[in-house]
Motif scaffolding. Structure first.
Motif, mmCIF file in Angstrom:
data_model
loop_
_atom_site.group_PDB
_atom_site.id
_atom_site.type_symbol
_atom_site.label_atom_id
_atom_site.label_comp_id
_atom_site.label_asym_id
_atom_site.label_seq_id
_atom_site.Cartn_x
_atom_site.Cartn_y
_atom_site.Cartn_z
ATOM 1 N N THR A 130 2.260 35.755 -48.176
ATOM 2 C CA THR A 130 2.503 36.227 -46.820
ATOM 3 C C THR A 130 1.465 37.261 -46.408
ATOM 4 O OG1 THR A 130 4.861 35.856 -47.166
ATOM 5 C CG2 THR A 130 4.234 37.238 -45.307
ATOM 6 N N CYS B 213 1.291 43.167 -55.564
ATOM 7 C CA CYS B 213 2.589 42.530 -55.361
ATOM 8 C C CYS B 213 2.838 41.437 -56.398
ATOM 9 C CB CYS B 213 2.677 41.944 -53.957
ATOM 10 S SG CYS B 213 2.779 43.176 -52.668
ATOM 11 N N GLU C 256 11.775 36.161 -57.831
ATOM 12 C CA GLU C 256 11.571 35.035 -56.922
ATOM 13 C C GLU C 256 11.383 35.512 -55.485
ATOM 14 O OE1 GLU C 256 14.345 31.809 -57.146
ATOM 15 O OE2 GLU C 256 14.433 31.933 -59.327
ATOM 16 N N TYR C 257 12.154 36.517 -55.090
ATOM 17 C CA TYR C 257 12.035 37.050 -53.732
ATOM 18 C C TYR C 257 10.661 37.675 -53.507
ATOM 19 C CZ TYR C 257 12.767 40.093 -49.728
ATOM 20 O OH TYR C 257 12.636 40.739 -48.538
ATOM 21 N N SER C 258 10.225 38.499 -54.441
ATOM 22 C CA SER C 258 8.959 39.204 -54.261
ATOM 23 C C SER C 258 7.756 38.301 -54.548
ATOM 24 C CB SER C 258 8.907 40.453 -55.142
ATOM 25 O OG SER C 258 9.006 40.106 -56.498
ATOM 26 N N HIS D 210 6.984 35.746 -52.981
ATOM 27 C CA HIS D 210 6.477 35.252 -51.700
ATOM 28 C C HIS D 210 5.611 36.272 -50.977
ATOM 29 C CE1 HIS D 210 8.960 31.661 -51.883
ATOM 30 N NE2 HIS D 210 9.931 32.441 -52.342
ATOM 31 N N TRP D 211 5.647 37.503 -51.391
ATOM 32 C CA TRP D 211 4.900 38.556 -50.704
ATOM 33 C C TRP D 211 3.389 38.356 -50.728
ATOM 34 C CZ3 TRP D 211 7.688 43.499 -52.908
ATOM 35 C CH2 TRP D 211 9.013 43.504 -52.461
ATOM 36 N N GLN E 133 16.105 36.866 -59.759
ATOM 37 C CA GLN E 133 16.244 36.717 -58.313
ATOM 38 C C GLN E 133 15.291 37.637 -57.562
ATOM 39 O OE1 GLN E 133 20.389 37.367 -57.564
ATOM 40 N NE2 GLN E 133 20.888 35.200 -57.862
ATOM 41 N N GLU E 134 15.151 38.854 -58.056
ATOM 42 C CA GLU E 134 14.227 39.790 -57.424
ATOM 43 C C GLU E 134 12.786 39.316 -57.559
ATOM 44 O OE1 GLU E 134 16.635 40.594 -59.484
ATOM 45 O OE2 GLU E 134 17.848 42.192 -58.619
ATOM 46 N N SER F 59 5.937 41.317 -59.067
ATOM 47 C CA SER F 59 6.812 40.167 -59.240
ATOM 48 C C SER F 59 6.857 39.718 -60.695
ATOM 49 C CB SER F 59 6.355 39.018 -58.351
ATOM 50 O OG SER F 59 7.136 37.880 -58.573
#
Length: 56
Positions: free
Chosen positions: A42, A17, A34-36, A38-39, A31-32, A21
């Motif tokens: 988590t 992951c 930054e979103y990924s 965090h995976w 943006q994509e 990213s």
């Protein structure tokens, strides 16, 4: 080999992951990326929580 994969699968998955990213960031999809981003954290946190709940 199966025991090693079973033990280390969250780290392997989180690393994949992370590479995903970074790849998105290098391709200009900020943006994509930054979103990924965090995976991985988590995934690792859930792996810790699941392993603490196991009785064996």
């Amino acid at each position: 080999m199966k025991k090693i994969i079973y033990k280390w699968y969250p780290i392997i998955l989180a690393f994949i992951c992370l590479l995903y990213s970074v790849g998105l960031g290098l391709l200009g999809m900020d943006q994509e990326a930054e979103y990924s981003a965090h995976w991985p954290g988590t995934i690792l946190l859930f792996a810790i929580a699941i392993r603490q709940r196991r009785t064996t």
